[in-house]
Motif scaffolding. Structure first.
Motif, PDB file in Angstrom:
ATOM      1  N   SER A  10       0.843  -1.187  -0.020  1.00  0.00           N
ATOM      2  CA  SER A  10      -0.098   0.088  -0.094  1.00  0.00           C
ATOM      3  C   SER A  10       0.802   1.303  -0.027  1.00  0.00           C
ATOM      4  O   SER A  10       0.619   2.309  -0.781  1.00  0.00           O
ATOM      5  CB  SER A  10      -0.734   0.038   1.230  1.00  0.00           C
ATOM      6  N   LEU A  11       1.870   1.086   0.921  1.00  0.00           N
ATOM      7  CA  LEU A  11       2.709   2.428   1.018  1.00  0.00           C
ATOM      8  C   LEU A  11       3.517   2.871  -0.376  1.00  0.00           C
ATOM      9  O   LEU A  11       4.185   3.782  -0.387  1.00  0.00           O
ATOM     10  CB  LEU A  11       3.703   2.507   2.003  1.00  0.00           C
ATOM     11  N   THR A  12       3.494   1.846  -1.324  1.00  0.00           N
ATOM     12  CA  THR A  12       4.396   2.124  -2.709  1.00  0.00           C
ATOM     13  C   THR A  12       2.999   2.664  -3.681  1.00  0.00           C
ATOM     14  O   THR A  12       3.577   3.000  -4.710  1.00  0.00           O
ATOM     15  CB  THR A  12       5.001   1.165  -3.230  1.00  0.00           C
ATOM     16  N   GLY A  13       1.884   2.533  -3.056  1.00  0.00           N
ATOM     17  CA  GLY A  13       0.834   3.024  -4.033  1.00  0.00           C
ATOM     18  C   GLY A  13      -0.243   3.781  -3.487  1.00  0.00           C
ATOM     19  O   GLY A  13       0.127   5.143  -3.276  1.00  0.00           O
ATOM     20  N   SER A  14      -1.378   3.450  -3.315  1.00  0.00           N
ATOM     21  CA  SER A  14      -2.525   4.303  -2.755  1.00  0.00           C
ATOM     22  C   SER A  14      -2.074   4.780  -1.178  1.00  0.00           C
ATOM     23  O   SER A  14      -2.760   5.906  -1.125  1.00  0.00           O
ATOM     24  CB  SER A  14      -3.610   3.222  -2.390  1.00  0.00           C
ATOM     25  N   ALA A  15      -1.036   4.274  -0.573  1.00  0.00           N
ATOM     26  CA  ALA A  15      -0.863   5.045   0.671  1.00  0.00           C
ATOM     27  C   ALA A  15       0.653   5.668   0.605  1.00  0.00           C
ATOM     28  O   ALA A  15       1.120   5.720   1.602  1.00  0.00           O
ATOM     29  CB  ALA A  15      -0.906   4.370   1.897  1.00  0.00           C
ATOM     30  N   HIS A  16       1.057   6.011  -0.578  1.00  0.00           N
ATOM     31  CA  HIS A  16       2.358   6.615  -0.746  1.00  0.00           C
ATOM     32  C   HIS A  16       2.551   8.032  -0.013  1.00  0.00           C
ATOM     33  O   HIS A  16       3.596   8.045   0.621  1.00  0.00           O
ATOM     34  CB  HIS A  16       2.091   7.120  -2.244  1.00  0.00           C
ATOM     35  N   LYS A  17       1.478   8.692   0.269  1.00  0.00           N
ATOM     36  CA  LYS A  17       1.392   9.864   1.255  1.00  0.00           C
ATOM     37  C   LYS A  17       1.958   9.498   2.527  1.00  0.00           C
ATOM     38  O   LYS A  17       2.767  10.046   3.294  1.00  0.00           O
ATOM     39  CB  LYS A  17       0.165  10.423   1.397  1.00  0.00           C
ATOM     40  N   LEU A  18       1.531   8.257   3.230  1.00  0.00           N
ATOM     41  CA  LEU A  18       1.952   7.842   4.497  1.00  0.00           C
ATOM     42  C   LEU A  18       3.536   7.435   4.523  1.00  0.00           C
ATOM     43  O   LEU A  18       4.309   7.828   5.492  1.00  0.00           O
ATOM     44  CB  LEU A  18       1.059   6.675   5.013  1.00  0.00           C
ATOM     45  N   CYS A 198      -8.113   1.853   6.386  1.00  0.00           N
ATOM     46  CA  CYS A 198      -9.238   2.905   6.839  1.00  0.00           C
ATOM     47  C   CYS A 198      -9.251   4.002   6.371  1.00  0.00           C
ATOM     48  O   CYS A 198     -10.464   4.744   6.000  1.00  0.00           O
ATOM     49  CB  CYS A 198      -8.925   2.979   8.504  1.00  0.00           C
ATOM     50  N   HIS A 199      -7.833   4.724   5.706  1.00  0.00           N
ATOM     51  CA  HIS A 199      -7.796   5.910   5.133  1.00  0.00           C
ATOM     52  C   HIS A 199      -8.682   5.801   3.908  1.00  0.00           C
ATOM     53  O   HIS A 199      -9.367   6.875   3.604  1.00  0.00           O
ATOM     54  CB  HIS A 199      -6.282   6.253   4.807  1.00  0.00           C
ATOM     55  N   MET A 200      -8.492   4.849   3.057  1.00  0.00           N
ATOM     56  CA  MET A 200      -9.182   4.797   2.057  1.00  0.00           C
ATOM     57  C   MET A 200     -10.788   4.587   2.025  1.00  0.00           C
ATOM     58  O   MET A 200     -11.466   5.304   1.484  1.00  0.00           O
ATOM     59  CB  MET A 200      -8.802   3.685   1.190  1.00  0.00           C
ATOM     60  N   ALA A 201     -11.064   3.668   2.954  1.00  0.00           N
ATOM     61  CA  ALA A 201     -12.767   3.394   3.189  1.00  0.00           C
ATOM     62  C   ALA A 201     -13.183   4.876   3.738  1.00  0.00           C
ATOM     63  O   ALA A 201     -14.452   5.362   3.142  1.00  0.00           O
ATOM     64  CB  ALA A 201     -12.841   2.314   4.096  1.00  0.00           C
ATOM     65  N   LEU A 202     -12.587   5.447   4.714  1.00  0.00           N
ATOM     66  CA  LEU A 202     -13.371   6.686   5.368  1.00  0.00           C
ATOM     67  C   LEU A 202     -13.328   7.670   4.482  1.00  0.00           C
ATOM     68  O   LEU A 202     -14.136   8.727   4.310  1.00  0.00           O
ATOM     69  CB  LEU A 202     -12.561   7.050   6.548  1.00  0.00           C
ATOM     70  N   LYS A 203     -12.159   8.010   3.586  1.00  0.00           N
ATOM     71  CA  LYS A 203     -12.150   8.951   2.638  1.00  0.00           C
ATOM     72  C   LYS A 203     -12.978   9.088   1.338  1.00  0.00           C
ATOM     73  O   LYS A 203     -13.764  10.117   1.058  1.00  0.00           O
ATOM     74  CB  LYS A 203     -10.659   9.216   2.260  1.00  0.00           C
TER      75      LYS A 203
ATOM     76  N   TYR B 141     -15.899   7.086  -7.354  1.00  0.00           N
ATOM     77  CA  TYR B 141     -14.786   7.330  -6.038  1.00  0.00           C
ATOM     78  C   TYR B 141     -13.774   7.686  -6.694  1.00  0.00           C
ATOM     79  O   TYR B 141     -12.636   8.123  -6.117  1.00  0.00           O
ATOM     80  CB  TYR B 141     -14.856   6.189  -5.217  1.00  0.00           C
ATOM     81  N   MET B 142     -13.406   7.462  -8.219  1.00  0.00           N
ATOM     82  CA  MET B 142     -12.152   7.838  -8.651  1.00  0.00           C
ATOM     83  C   MET B 142     -11.511   9.215  -8.537  1.00  0.00           C
ATOM     84  O   MET B 142     -10.455   9.372  -8.122  1.00  0.00           O
ATOM     85  CB  MET B 142     -12.055   7.452 -10.262  1.00  0.00           C
ATOM     86  N   PRO B 143     -12.407  10.292  -8.466  1.00  0.00           N
ATOM     87  CA  PRO B 143     -11.577  11.549  -8.363  1.00  0.00           C
ATOM     88  C   PRO B 143     -11.097  11.569  -7.045  1.00  0.00           C
ATOM     89  O   PRO B 143     -10.107  12.219  -6.610  1.00  0.00           O
ATOM     90  CB  PRO B 143     -12.995  12.379  -8.418  1.00  0.00           C
ATOM     91  N   LYS B 144     -11.691  10.874  -5.915  1.00  0.00           N
ATOM     92  CA  LYS B 144     -11.162  11.118  -4.465  1.00  0.00           C
ATOM     93  C   LYS B 144      -9.925  10.170  -4.402  1.00  0.00           C
ATOM     94  O   LYS B 144      -9.032  10.502  -3.905  1.00  0.00           O
ATOM     95  CB  LYS B 144     -12.199  10.423  -3.736  1.00  0.00           C
ATOM     96  N   TRP B 145      -9.831   9.050  -5.174  1.00  0.00           N
ATOM     97  CA  TRP B 145      -8.675   8.152  -5.147  1.00  0.00           C
ATOM     98  C   TRP B 145      -7.607   8.847  -5.607  1.00  0.00           C
ATOM     99  O   TRP B 145      -6.421   8.867  -5.291  1.00  0.00           O
ATOM    100  CB  TRP B 145      -9.034   6.935  -5.723  1.00  0.00           C
ATOM    101  N   LEU B 146      -7.709   9.633  -6.669  1.00  0.00           N
ATOM    102  CA  LEU B 146      -6.701  10.317  -7.587  1.00  0.00           C
ATOM    103  C   LEU B 146      -6.073  11.388  -6.669  1.00  0.00           C
ATOM    104  O   LEU B 146      -4.951  11.731  -7.202  1.00  0.00           O
ATOM    105  CB  LEU B 146      -7.191  10.903  -8.839  1.00  0.00           C
ATOM    106  N   GLU B 147      -6.707  11.715  -5.560  1.00  0.00           N
ATOM    107  CA  GLU B 147      -6.405  12.748  -4.656  1.00  0.00           C
ATOM    108  C   GLU B 147      -4.967  12.248  -3.932  1.00  0.00           C
ATOM    109  O   GLU B 147      -4.035  13.120  -3.538  1.00  0.00           O
ATOM    110  CB  GLU B 147      -7.223  13.210  -3.915  1.00  0.00           C
TER     111      GLU B 147
END
Lengths: 228, 160
Positions: A10-18, A198-203, B141-147
Protein backbone atom coordinates in the motif's frame (compact mmCIF):
# COMPACT_ATOMS: atom_id res chain seq x y z
CA UNK A 1 19.16 5.23 15.12
CA UNK A 2 18.92 3.09 12.03
CA UNK A 3 15.97 0.75 11.49
CA UNK A 4 15.00 -1.79 8.86
CA UNK A 5 11.92 -0.63 6.96
CA UNK A 6 9.10 -2.75 5.55
CA UNK A 7 6.80 -0.36 3.67
CA UNK A 8 4.42 -3.00 2.30
CA UNK A 9 2.48 -2.75 -0.96
CA UNK A 10 0.00 0.00 0.00
CA UNK A 11 2.72 2.44 0.95
CA UNK A 12 4.21 2.17 -2.53
CA UNK A 13 0.87 3.09 -4.13
CA UNK A 14 -2.42 4.13 -2.57
CA UNK A 15 -0.80 5.04 0.76
CA UNK A 16 2.23 6.70 -0.83
CA UNK A 17 1.52 9.78 1.31
CA UNK A 18 1.95 7.79 4.49
CA UNK A 19 5.33 6.53 3.25
CA UNK A 20 6.58 10.03 2.41
CA UNK A 21 5.34 11.70 5.59
CA UNK A 22 6.53 8.88 7.86
CA UNK A 23 10.05 9.05 6.42
CA UNK A 24 10.08 12.81 7.00
CA UNK A 25 8.96 12.39 10.62
CA UNK A 26 11.65 9.78 11.28
CA UNK A 27 14.31 11.95 9.67
CA UNK A 28 13.26 14.89 11.80
CA UNK A 29 13.50 12.72 14.93
CA UNK A 30 17.01 11.68 13.88
CA UNK A 31 16.26 8.13 12.70
CA UNK A 32 17.02 6.45 9.40
CA UNK A 33 14.77 3.91 7.71
CA UNK A 34 16.60 1.36 5.54
CA UNK A 35 14.24 -0.53 3.22
CA UNK A 36 14.57 -4.32 3.41
CA UNK A 37 15.93 -5.42 0.03
CA UNK A 38 13.54 -7.27 -2.25
CA UNK A 39 10.72 -7.53 0.32
CA UNK A 40 7.55 -9.30 -0.80
CA UNK A 41 3.85 -8.80 -0.02
CA UNK A 42 2.72 -10.00 3.44
CA UNK A 43 -0.51 -11.45 1.97
CA UNK A 44 -2.69 -9.06 4.01
CA UNK A 45 -5.98 -10.89 4.85
CA UNK A 46 -6.39 -12.62 1.52
CA UNK A 47 -5.30 -16.17 2.31
CA UNK A 48 -7.32 -18.84 4.08
CA UNK A 49 -4.39 -21.16 4.53
CA UNK A 50 -2.60 -19.94 7.63
CA UNK A 51 0.71 -21.60 6.73
CA UNK A 52 0.67 -20.00 3.31
CA UNK A 53 -0.05 -16.56 4.80
CA UNK A 54 2.60 -16.76 7.51
CA UNK A 55 5.01 -18.07 4.84
CA UNK A 56 4.99 -14.67 3.10
CA UNK A 57 6.18 -12.93 6.24
CA UNK A 58 8.67 -15.67 7.08
CA UNK A 59 10.21 -15.01 3.69
CA UNK A 60 10.46 -11.30 4.55
CA UNK A 61 12.14 -12.10 7.86
CA UNK A 62 14.67 -14.19 5.97
CA UNK A 63 15.34 -11.28 3.62
CA UNK A 64 15.91 -9.04 6.66
CA UNK A 65 18.41 -11.44 8.24
CA UNK A 66 21.81 -9.83 8.60
CA UNK A 67 20.32 -6.56 7.35
CA UNK A 68 18.63 -5.29 10.50
CA UNK A 69 17.53 -6.33 13.99
CA UNK A 70 14.49 -4.08 14.15
CA UNK A 71 11.88 -3.74 11.44
CA UNK A 72 9.51 -0.77 11.27
CA UNK A 73 6.22 -1.80 9.63
CA UNK A 74 3.68 1.07 9.40
CA UNK A 75 0.80 -0.76 7.69
CA UNK A 76 -1.29 -2.53 10.39
CA UNK A 77 -1.82 -5.68 8.30
CA UNK A 78 1.89 -6.01 7.46
CA UNK A 79 2.79 -5.28 11.09
CA UNK A 80 0.46 -8.02 12.36
CA UNK A 81 1.60 -10.59 9.81
CA UNK A 82 5.31 -9.90 10.40
CA UNK A 83 4.87 -10.01 14.16
CA UNK A 84 3.06 -13.35 14.01
CA UNK A 85 5.72 -14.83 11.73
CA UNK A 86 8.53 -13.64 13.98
CA UNK A 87 6.80 -15.19 17.01
CA UNK A 88 6.40 -18.49 15.17
CA UNK A 89 10.01 -18.48 14.02
CA UNK A 90 11.34 -17.39 17.41
CA UNK A 91 13.55 -14.86 15.62
CA UNK A 92 15.37 -12.22 17.65
CA UNK A 93 14.26 -9.50 15.21
CA UNK A 94 11.80 -6.96 16.67
CA UNK A 95 8.79 -5.82 14.67
CA UNK A 96 7.95 -2.23 15.57
CA UNK A 97 4.99 -0.07 14.78
CA UNK A 98 5.74 3.66 14.51
CA UNK A 99 3.00 4.45 17.08
CA UNK A 100 4.90 2.34 19.64
CA UNK A 101 8.22 3.99 18.90
CA UNK A 102 7.25 7.18 20.63
CA UNK A 103 8.07 5.37 23.84
CA UNK A 104 11.68 5.74 22.85
CA UNK A 105 11.61 9.30 21.65
CA UNK A 106 9.41 11.22 24.04
CA UNK A 107 6.65 13.08 22.22
CA UNK A 108 7.19 16.17 24.29
CA UNK A 109 10.68 16.45 22.81
CA UNK A 110 9.12 17.33 19.44
CA UNK A 111 10.20 20.85 18.72
CA UNK A 112 6.71 22.11 18.04
CA UNK A 113 6.50 25.13 15.78
CA UNK A 114 2.72 25.28 15.96
CA UNK A 115 -0.14 24.39 18.22
CA UNK A 116 -3.56 23.02 17.32
CA UNK A 117 -5.48 25.98 18.81
CA UNK A 118 -8.40 23.98 20.20
CA UNK A 119 -9.12 22.26 16.88
CA UNK A 120 -11.21 19.10 17.18
CA UNK A 121 -9.90 15.70 16.04
CA UNK A 122 -11.11 12.11 16.18
CA UNK A 123 -8.17 9.72 16.48
CA UNK A 124 -9.29 6.52 14.77
CA UNK A 125 -7.18 3.37 15.25
CA UNK A 126 -9.47 0.82 13.60
CA UNK A 127 -9.13 -2.92 14.15
CA UNK A 128 -5.77 -4.47 13.50
CA UNK A 129 -3.65 -1.98 15.47
CA UNK A 130 -5.64 -2.88 18.58
CA UNK A 131 -6.60 -6.52 17.98
CA UNK A 132 -5.78 -9.39 18.51
CA UNK A 133 -4.05 -8.58 21.81
CA UNK A 134 -0.85 -10.58 21.09
CA UNK A 135 0.01 -8.40 18.13
CA UNK A 136 -1.65 -5.13 19.20
CA UNK A 137 0.33 -1.94 19.68
CA UNK A 138 1.18 -0.87 23.23
CA UNK A 139 0.52 2.86 22.90
CA UNK A 140 -3.24 2.63 22.50
CA UNK A 141 -3.85 6.32 23.12
CA UNK A 142 -0.78 7.96 21.65
CA UNK A 143 -2.77 9.99 19.11
CA UNK A 144 -4.99 11.41 21.87
CA UNK A 145 -1.90 12.32 23.91
CA UNK A 146 -0.32 14.18 21.01
CA UNK A 147 -3.54 16.05 20.19
CA UNK A 148 -4.05 17.26 23.77
CA UNK A 149 -0.38 17.94 24.40
CA UNK A 150 -0.33 20.34 21.48
CA UNK A 151 -3.58 22.14 22.28
CA UNK A 152 -6.15 20.20 20.28
CA UNK A 153 -9.41 18.59 21.42
CA UNK A 154 -10.31 14.91 21.17
CA UNK A 155 -13.59 13.27 20.17
CA UNK A 156 -14.74 9.79 19.12
CA UNK A 157 -13.41 7.72 22.04
CA UNK A 158 -16.31 5.24 21.67
CA UNK A 159 -15.66 4.39 18.04
CA UNK A 160 -11.88 4.54 17.86
CA UNK A 161 -11.65 0.72 17.70
CA UNK A 162 -14.76 0.04 15.62
CA UNK A 163 -14.46 -1.40 12.13
CA UNK A 164 -14.59 0.79 9.02
CA UNK A 165 -15.37 -2.28 6.90
CA UNK A 166 -12.34 -1.65 4.70
CA UNK A 167 -11.80 -5.35 4.09
CA UNK A 168 -15.20 -5.61 2.41
CA UNK A 169 -14.70 -2.56 0.21
CA UNK A 170 -13.93 -4.43 -2.99
CA UNK A 171 -16.39 -7.24 -2.26
CA UNK A 172 -19.57 -5.63 -0.85
CA UNK A 173 -19.06 -1.90 -0.91
CA UNK A 174 -22.46 -1.19 0.65
CA UNK A 175 -21.20 -2.89 3.82
CA UNK A 176 -18.12 -0.65 3.95
CA UNK A 177 -20.25 2.41 3.25
CA UNK A 178 -22.59 1.53 6.11
CA UNK A 179 -19.77 0.85 8.61
CA UNK A 180 -17.65 3.87 7.61
CA UNK A 181 -20.69 6.13 7.73
CA UNK A 182 -21.46 4.89 11.25
CA UNK A 183 -18.00 6.03 12.35
CA UNK A 184 -18.21 9.34 10.50
CA UNK A 185 -21.67 10.08 11.93
CA UNK A 186 -20.66 9.33 15.51
CA UNK A 187 -17.56 11.53 15.52
CA UNK A 188 -16.72 15.19 15.16
CA UNK A 189 -13.77 17.06 13.73
CA UNK A 190 -11.13 15.76 11.36
CA UNK A 191 -10.26 12.09 11.53
CA UNK A 192 -6.69 10.99 12.25
CA UNK A 193 -5.77 7.51 11.03
CA UNK A 194 -2.72 5.31 10.57
CA UNK A 195 -4.12 2.43 8.51
CA UNK A 196 -4.07 2.77 4.69
CA UNK A 197 -7.27 0.73 4.39
CA UNK A 198 -9.17 2.83 6.96
CA UNK A 199 -7.87 5.94 5.20
CA UNK A 200 -9.24 4.74 1.87
CA UNK A 201 -12.60 3.56 3.23
CA UNK A 202 -13.27 6.66 5.35
CA UNK A 203 -12.03 9.08 2.70
CA UNK A 204 -14.22 7.46 0.05
CA UNK A 205 -17.36 8.02 2.12
CA UNK A 206 -16.36 11.14 4.03
CA UNK A 207 -17.97 13.82 1.84
CA UNK A 208 -16.29 16.98 3.15
CA UNK A 209 -14.68 15.66 6.32
CA UNK A 210 -10.88 15.62 6.38
CA UNK A 211 -9.22 12.23 6.80
CA UNK A 212 -5.59 12.75 7.75
CA UNK A 213 -2.71 10.48 8.48
CA UNK A 214 -1.30 10.96 11.98
CA UNK A 215 2.05 11.70 10.35
CA UNK A 216 0.44 14.72 8.59
CA UNK A 217 -0.29 16.15 12.02
CA UNK A 218 3.23 15.48 13.31
CA UNK A 219 4.78 17.23 10.31
CA UNK A 220 2.45 20.18 10.81
CA UNK A 221 3.42 20.42 14.48
CA UNK A 222 7.09 20.23 13.55
CA UNK A 223 6.64 23.11 11.15
CA UNK A 224 7.41 20.96 8.09
CA UNK A 225 4.05 21.65 6.44
CA UNK A 226 1.97 24.80 6.60
CA UNK A 227 -1.55 23.42 6.40
CA UNK A 228 -3.33 20.59 8.09
CA UNK B 1 -26.41 -40.82 4.42
CA UNK B 2 -23.93 -41.81 7.11
CA UNK B 3 -21.16 -41.66 4.52
CA UNK B 4 -22.08 -38.06 3.56
CA UNK B 5 -22.03 -37.03 7.22
CA UNK B 6 -18.60 -38.63 7.68
CA UNK B 7 -17.24 -36.84 4.60
CA UNK B 8 -18.53 -33.53 5.91
CA UNK B 9 -16.88 -34.10 9.28
CA UNK B 10 -13.56 -34.86 7.56
CA UNK B 11 -13.93 -31.79 5.36
CA UNK B 12 -14.59 -29.63 8.41
CA UNK B 13 -11.47 -30.98 10.11
CA UNK B 14 -9.50 -29.97 7.02
CA UNK B 15 -10.93 -26.43 7.21
CA UNK B 16 -10.08 -26.20 10.92
CA UNK B 17 -6.51 -27.28 10.17
CA UNK B 18 -6.25 -24.79 7.31
CA UNK B 19 -6.95 -22.05 9.89
CA UNK B 20 -4.12 -23.39 12.07
CA UNK B 21 -6.37 -25.08 14.63
CA UNK B 22 -7.25 -28.62 15.71
CA UNK B 23 -10.84 -29.82 16.17
CA UNK B 24 -10.39 -30.10 19.95
CA UNK B 25 -9.43 -26.41 20.13
CA UNK B 26 -13.11 -25.62 19.51
CA UNK B 27 -14.38 -28.00 22.18
CA UNK B 28 -13.55 -25.34 24.78
CA UNK B 29 -16.15 -22.92 23.33
CA UNK B 30 -18.54 -22.15 26.18
CA UNK B 31 -21.37 -21.12 23.88
CA UNK B 32 -21.46 -17.73 25.60
CA UNK B 33 -22.19 -15.99 22.27
CA UNK B 34 -20.19 -12.93 23.25
CA UNK B 35 -18.74 -13.18 19.71
CA UNK B 36 -22.26 -12.55 18.39
CA UNK B 37 -22.83 -9.55 20.61
CA UNK B 38 -19.67 -7.79 19.36
CA UNK B 39 -19.66 -8.99 15.73
CA UNK B 40 -19.35 -6.14 13.20
CA UNK B 41 -21.56 -8.07 10.74
CA UNK B 42 -24.46 -7.44 13.14
CA UNK B 43 -23.87 -3.68 12.69
CA UNK B 44 -25.02 -4.31 9.11
CA UNK B 45 -28.44 -5.46 10.34
CA UNK B 46 -27.62 -9.00 9.28
CA UNK B 47 -28.18 -11.51 12.02
CA UNK B 48 -25.17 -13.68 12.55
CA UNK B 49 -23.81 -15.78 15.37
CA UNK B 50 -20.16 -16.80 14.94
CA UNK B 51 -20.54 -19.34 17.75
CA UNK B 52 -23.03 -21.29 15.60
CA UNK B 53 -20.47 -21.44 12.81
CA UNK B 54 -17.84 -22.82 15.19
CA UNK B 55 -20.19 -25.48 16.55
CA UNK B 56 -21.28 -26.45 13.02
CA UNK B 57 -17.64 -26.99 12.12
CA UNK B 58 -17.06 -28.92 15.33
CA UNK B 59 -20.11 -31.14 14.87
CA UNK B 60 -19.37 -31.85 11.24
CA UNK B 61 -22.33 -29.94 9.84
CA UNK B 62 -22.28 -28.29 6.41
CA UNK B 63 -21.77 -24.53 6.18
CA UNK B 64 -23.30 -22.90 3.13
CA UNK B 65 -21.67 -20.30 0.87
CA UNK B 66 -24.36 -17.77 1.72
CA UNK B 67 -23.75 -17.91 5.47
CA UNK B 68 -23.70 -14.19 6.45
CA UNK B 69 -20.42 -14.45 8.33
CA UNK B 70 -18.75 -16.18 5.38
CA UNK B 71 -20.00 -13.40 3.11
CA UNK B 72 -19.49 -10.33 5.29
CA UNK B 73 -16.78 -10.99 7.94
CA UNK B 74 -14.62 -7.84 7.97
CA UNK B 75 -11.64 -9.39 9.80
CA UNK B 76 -12.10 -6.93 12.65
CA UNK B 77 -11.16 -9.48 15.38
CA UNK B 78 -13.72 -8.03 17.81
CA UNK B 79 -14.90 -11.63 18.38
CA UNK B 80 -11.37 -12.84 19.12
CA UNK B 81 -10.78 -9.99 21.50
CA UNK B 82 -14.00 -10.72 23.44
CA UNK B 83 -13.78 -14.54 23.34
CA UNK B 84 -12.72 -16.13 26.67
CA UNK B 85 -10.52 -18.50 24.62
CA UNK B 86 -9.38 -15.88 22.10
CA UNK B 87 -10.50 -18.05 19.17
CA UNK B 88 -9.51 -16.37 15.92
CA UNK B 89 -12.86 -16.66 14.20
CA UNK B 90 -11.92 -14.38 11.23
CA UNK B 91 -9.15 -16.83 10.34
CA UNK B 92 -11.59 -19.74 10.53
CA UNK B 93 -13.91 -17.81 8.20
CA UNK B 94 -11.04 -17.17 5.79
CA UNK B 95 -10.21 -20.88 5.76
CA UNK B 96 -13.88 -21.63 5.06
CA UNK B 97 -13.94 -19.14 2.19
CA UNK B 98 -10.85 -20.76 0.74
CA UNK B 99 -12.33 -24.25 1.08
CA UNK B 100 -15.65 -23.17 -0.46
CA UNK B 101 -13.76 -21.52 -3.33
CA UNK B 102 -15.21 -18.07 -2.59
CA UNK B 103 -13.03 -15.45 -4.21
CA UNK B 104 -14.17 -12.08 -5.55
CA UNK B 105 -12.74 -10.73 -8.80
CA UNK B 106 -10.72 -8.25 -6.73
CA UNK B 107 -9.28 -10.95 -4.47
CA UNK B 108 -8.35 -12.99 -7.52
CA UNK B 109 -6.57 -9.99 -9.06
CA UNK B 110 -4.83 -9.24 -5.75
CA UNK B 111 -3.44 -12.77 -5.52
CA UNK B 112 -2.64 -12.70 -9.24
CA UNK B 113 -0.40 -9.67 -8.75
CA UNK B 114 1.40 -11.39 -5.88
CA UNK B 115 2.06 -14.48 -7.98
CA UNK B 116 3.45 -12.38 -10.85
CA UNK B 117 5.52 -9.79 -8.97
CA UNK B 118 5.64 -10.98 -5.37
CA UNK B 119 3.90 -7.74 -4.45
CA UNK B 120 0.51 -6.16 -5.03
CA UNK B 121 0.72 -3.88 -8.03
CA UNK B 122 -2.41 -1.75 -7.70
CA UNK B 123 -2.79 -0.67 -11.37
CA UNK B 124 -2.87 -4.38 -12.32
CA UNK B 125 -5.42 -5.17 -9.61
CA UNK B 126 -7.64 -2.30 -10.80
CA UNK B 127 -7.32 -3.39 -14.41
CA UNK B 128 -8.13 -7.03 -13.67
CA UNK B 129 -11.16 -6.08 -11.59
CA UNK B 130 -12.30 -3.34 -14.00
CA UNK B 131 -15.47 -5.12 -15.16
CA UNK B 132 -16.57 -5.69 -11.56
CA UNK B 133 -15.75 -2.11 -10.57
CA UNK B 134 -17.54 -0.63 -13.57
CA UNK B 135 -20.61 -2.78 -13.00
CA UNK B 136 -20.77 -2.09 -9.28
CA UNK B 137 -20.33 1.67 -9.57
CA UNK B 138 -16.85 2.14 -8.12
CA UNK B 139 -15.83 4.67 -10.78
CA UNK B 140 -17.68 7.44 -8.94
CA UNK B 141 -14.94 7.30 -6.28
CA UNK B 142 -12.10 7.74 -8.76
CA UNK B 143 -11.75 11.53 -8.27
CA UNK B 144 -11.28 10.99 -4.51
CA UNK B 145 -8.76 8.19 -5.06
CA UNK B 146 -6.76 10.25 -7.50
CA UNK B 147 -6.21 12.83 -4.75
CA UNK B 148 -3.76 10.54 -3.00
CA UNK B 149 -2.89 7.47 -5.10
CA UNK B 150 0.61 7.36 -6.56
CA UNK B 151 1.58 5.41 -9.67
CA UNK B 152 4.83 3.58 -10.23
CA UNK B 153 6.22 0.75 -12.33
CA UNK B 154 6.01 -2.75 -10.87
CA UNK B 155 8.96 -4.18 -8.97
CA UNK B 156 9.49 -7.91 -9.32
CA UNK B 157 10.77 -9.66 -6.22
CA UNK B 158 12.83 -12.85 -6.29
CA UNK B 159 10.97 -16.13 -5.90
CA UNK B 160 10.49 -17.23 -2.33
Amino acid sequence: MEYGYYPGCSLTGSAHKLDVTLKKVFKKLGHTLKEIPDWNCCGAFEYGNRNELVGFSKSNLKKAEGFCNEIVAPCPACYKNLKEASKEEGKPVSILHPLDMFEYSDISSIQAKRDLKGRLFTPYYGCVLLRPEETAIKNKDIMEKVITLFGGEVDGEKVKDRCCGGNQFFINKWATERLSTLILDKTRGDLLVFCPLCHMALKTFSKNRKILYFTDMLLYLMGETNTL
Amino acid sequence: MQKIEKNCALQNEKIIELAGYKKEDFSVCLGCKICASVCTVNDLSINTNPQELLSSLFLGNTIEKDNPLVRYCTNCYRCTSACPWKIRIPEVVRALREDLGIESQFEKAFKGAISIWGRVYEPYVFLMSATFMLKEGYMQYMPKWLEYISFHLPHKTKRR
